[in-house]
Design a protein around this motif. Structure first.
Motif, PDB file in Angstrom:
ATOM      1  N   ASN A 220       0.799  -1.235   0.000  1.00  0.00           N
ATOM      2  CA  ASN A 220       0.000   0.000   0.000  1.00  0.00           C
ATOM      3  C   ASN A 220       0.828   1.280   0.000  1.00  0.00           C
ATOM      4  O   ASN A 220       0.376   2.318   0.478  1.00  0.00           O
ATOM      5  CB  ASN A 220      -0.956   0.011   1.207  1.00  0.00           C
ATOM      6  N   CYS A 221       2.034   1.208  -0.553  1.00  0.00           N
ATOM      7  CA  CYS A 221       2.874   2.398  -0.608  1.00  0.00           C
ATOM      8  C   CYS A 221       2.192   3.509  -1.412  1.00  0.00           C
ATOM      9  O   CYS A 221       2.314   4.692  -1.070  1.00  0.00           O
ATOM     10  CB  CYS A 221       4.223   2.050  -1.238  1.00  0.00           C
ATOM     11  N   ASP A 222       1.448   3.128  -2.449  1.00  0.00           N
ATOM     12  CA  ASP A 222       0.748   4.132  -3.265  1.00  0.00           C
ATOM     13  C   ASP A 222      -0.409   4.755  -2.502  1.00  0.00           C
ATOM     14  O   ASP A 222      -0.627   5.970  -2.548  1.00  0.00           O
ATOM     15  CB  ASP A 222       0.261   3.511  -4.574  1.00  0.00           C
ATOM     16  N   GLY A 247      -2.577  -1.491 -13.607  1.00  0.00           N
ATOM     17  CA  GLY A 247      -3.705  -1.404 -12.683  1.00  0.00           C
ATOM     18  C   GLY A 247      -4.064  -2.702 -12.004  1.00  0.00           C
ATOM     19  O   GLY A 247      -5.137  -2.824 -11.421  1.00  0.00           O
ATOM     20  N   VAL A 248      -3.184  -3.701 -12.053  1.00  0.00           N
ATOM     21  CA  VAL A 248      -3.499  -5.000 -11.466  1.00  0.00           C
ATOM     22  C   VAL A 248      -2.593  -5.263 -10.265  1.00  0.00           C
ATOM     23  O   VAL A 248      -1.408  -5.546 -10.405  1.00  0.00           O
ATOM     24  CB  VAL A 248      -3.337  -6.139 -12.505  1.00  0.00           C
ATOM     25  N   VAL A 249      -3.145  -5.126  -9.071  1.00  0.00           N
ATOM     26  CA  VAL A 249      -2.442  -5.503  -7.850  1.00  0.00           C
ATOM     27  C   VAL A 249      -3.336  -6.523  -7.163  1.00  0.00           C
ATOM     28  O   VAL A 249      -4.343  -6.178  -6.556  1.00  0.00           O
ATOM     29  CB  VAL A 249      -2.205  -4.285  -6.933  1.00  0.00           C
ATOM     30  N   ARG A 250      -2.997  -7.781  -7.274  1.00  0.00           N
ATOM     31  CA  ARG A 250      -3.901  -8.846  -6.825  1.00  0.00           C
ATOM     32  C   ARG A 250      -3.875  -9.072  -5.327  1.00  0.00           C
ATOM     33  O   ARG A 250      -4.834  -9.590  -4.761  1.00  0.00           O
ATOM     34  CB  ARG A 250      -3.561 -10.147  -7.561  1.00  0.00           C
ATOM     35  N   LEU A 296      -0.499 -10.279   4.050  1.00  0.00           N
ATOM     36  CA  LEU A 296      -0.416  -9.999   2.615  1.00  0.00           C
ATOM     37  C   LEU A 296      -1.399 -10.954   1.958  1.00  0.00           C
ATOM     38  O   LEU A 296      -1.164 -12.159   1.905  1.00  0.00           O
ATOM     39  CB  LEU A 296       1.007 -10.217   2.117  1.00  0.00           C
ATOM     40  N   ILE A 297      -2.510 -10.411   1.468  1.00  0.00           N
ATOM     41  CA  ILE A 297      -3.690 -11.223   1.166  1.00  0.00           C
ATOM     42  C   ILE A 297      -4.198 -10.960  -0.247  1.00  0.00           C
ATOM     43  O   ILE A 297      -4.194  -9.822  -0.725  1.00  0.00           O
ATOM     44  CB  ILE A 297      -4.817 -10.892   2.187  1.00  0.00           C
ATOM     45  N   ARG A 298      -4.664 -12.028  -0.895  1.00  0.00           N
ATOM     46  CA  ARG A 298      -5.294 -11.894  -2.212  1.00  0.00           C
ATOM     47  C   ARG A 298      -6.674 -11.237  -2.022  1.00  0.00           C
ATOM     48  O   ARG A 298      -7.554 -11.796  -1.368  1.00  0.00           O
ATOM     49  CB  ARG A 298      -5.425 -13.260  -2.879  1.00  0.00           C
ATOM     50  N   ILE A 299      -6.828 -10.068  -2.588  1.00  0.00           N
ATOM     51  CA  ILE A 299      -7.957  -9.199  -2.260  1.00  0.00           C
ATOM     52  C   ILE A 299      -9.305  -9.820  -2.610  1.00  0.00           C
ATOM     53  O   ILE A 299     -10.167 -10.002  -1.746  1.00  0.00           O
ATOM     54  CB  ILE A 299      -7.806  -7.835  -2.973  1.00  0.00           C
ATOM     55  N   LYS A 300      -9.508 -10.120  -3.856  1.00  0.00           N
ATOM     56  CA  LYS A 300     -10.825 -10.575  -4.311  1.00  0.00           C
ATOM     57  C   LYS A 300     -11.227 -11.882  -3.637  1.00  0.00           C
ATOM     58  O   LYS A 300     -12.339 -12.016  -3.113  1.00  0.00           O
ATOM     59  CB  LYS A 300     -10.832 -10.760  -5.829  1.00  0.00           C
ATOM     60  N   LYS A 329     -10.115  -2.536 -10.563  1.00  0.00           N
ATOM     61  CA  LYS A 329      -9.296  -3.403 -11.404  1.00  0.00           C
ATOM     62  C   LYS A 329      -8.660  -4.524 -10.602  1.00  0.00           C
ATOM     63  O   LYS A 329      -8.657  -5.675 -10.995  1.00  0.00           O
ATOM     64  CB  LYS A 329      -8.203  -2.574 -12.102  1.00  0.00           C
ATOM     65  N   GLU A 330      -8.090  -4.148  -9.439  1.00  0.00           N
ATOM     66  CA  GLU A 330      -7.366  -5.136  -8.677  1.00  0.00           C
ATOM     67  C   GLU A 330      -8.288  -6.137  -8.004  1.00  0.00           C
ATOM     68  O   GLU A 330      -7.881  -7.231  -7.646  1.00  0.00           O
ATOM     69  CB  GLU A 330      -6.461  -4.451  -7.643  1.00  0.00           C
TER      70      GLU A 330
END
Length: 335
Positions: A220-222, A247-250, A296-300, A329-330
């Motif tokens: 989440n640096c951005d 735009g893909v950060v899974r 550190l987790i896969r979002i969707k 997107k992610e």
């Protein structure tokens, strides 16, 4: 009439019980934590700003625009995070304090010296000269400028993380309290600060961000204002820019809410799985404190699963309120 009297009694009991629950659960709103896990390096000299500009994810020109503090990461050539830092402007335009994990201060200093070459800068370990604190204070407009021996910086990541205070060694907590008001609760350790970070979903330091394992956007640096996509080149910039533009950060660092307080040690990097799919791997645990953790987790997949398992404990993943709304997107795209 009897019904109305009973109703009033029940309502009074409800209000009293609610008040008692709130008093019991309410955290002190103004808290001072010593940050013994953090250390400081001082970078000084006429080329200090341009030197750091080529090494960090953020843009040193923010200081020219009035910023006093900045979140930034040092990456390796493969674009992975080596050191997460807060950079504080010190006593002039040519001097900066780099705050980092105390465990990594020596290797960060060596890293900087590798790239120093013939630049007119000095790199010093000044940790023994200062004391660092985190001040959680909701009334941000009442925090005034630094004094002669106490320097105050708004945490550049999130307002909920309050302020960083850097004071001369030997400064007592009572002196800090005098500056900010006597209603501040002083803690003797930083566990409460870590718990706050975990509730917010903010990672920090070598234990949660082991060097060379994560990409800056995954941590989440951005979202935490720690990366510039408009500055020139820096080490690791190419891959960071490519990931941003696709735009893909899974997967990202996210908070976990456990259904009970965790009193035992759960092994770091324990697999996070869906409760209905025990063999699934949705991420890895990075830390736990009481009933909250971060991973550190896969979002969707994690949001879809709702109930997760970490070791033998149930938890749910939370999407932080400070994440920008536009993150479709992610979440939609997955492997």
């Amino acid at each position: 009439m009897i019904f109305n009297q009973v109703n009033r009694i029940l309502n009074k009991r409800y209000v009293i019980n609610k008040f008692l629950r709130n008093v019991h659960n309410e955290m002190p709103t103004k808290v001072l934590y010593p940050l013994k896990s953090r250390a400081l390096l001082k970078i000084s000299g006429p080329e200090s700003s341009s030197f750091l500009q080529g090494l960090i994810t953020n843009d040193m020109r923010h200081f020219e625009e009035g910023a006093k503090s900045m979140y930034a990461m040092f990456l390796n050539t493969k674009g992975r995070v080596m050191y997460d830092t807060l950079i504080h402007k010190w006593d002039n335009d040519e001097t900066f304090l780099i705050e980092c994990d105390k465990k990594l201060v020596n290797v960060l200093q060596k890293h900087l010296k590798i790239f120093k070459l013939k630049r007119k800068i000095n790199i010093e370990d000044v940790d023994k000269s200062f004391i660092m604190w985190a001040l959680i204070h909701p009334e941000t407009d009442k925090i005034h400028d630094s004094t002669s021996n106490v320097n105050i910086y708004k945490d550049p990541r999130l307002a909920d993380l309050g302020f960083r205070i850097i004071s001369a060694v030997g400064t007592k907590d009572s002196q800090i309290v005098e500056i900010f008001g006597k209603d501040i609760v002083v803690k003797d350790c930083e566990e409460g600060y870590k718990y706050l970070r975990y509730k917010l979903g903010v990672s920090e330091g070598a234990d949660e961000l082991p060097p060379g394992t994560c990409f800056p956007l995954e941590v989440n640096c951005d979202y935490l204002h720690g990366v510039s996509f408009h500055k020139g080149c820096y080490i690791g910039q190419e891959l960071t820019a490519r990931v941003h533009h696709t735009g893909v950060v899974r997967k990202r660092i996210m908070p976990l809410k456990f259904n009970q307080s965790i009193s035992e040690i759960i092994e770091k990097d324990s697999v996070i799985s869906a409760s209905n799919k025990p063999k699934s791997n949705l991420g890895k645990l990075k830390g736990v404190m009481d009933d909250y953790g971060i991973g550190l987790i896969r979002i969707k997949e994690a949001l879809d699963a709702k109930v997760l398992m970490v070791s033998k404990y149930q938890a749910e993943v939370l999407k932080p309120s400070w994440w920008p709304i536009e993150a479709p997107k992610e979440i939609i795209k997955s492997e």
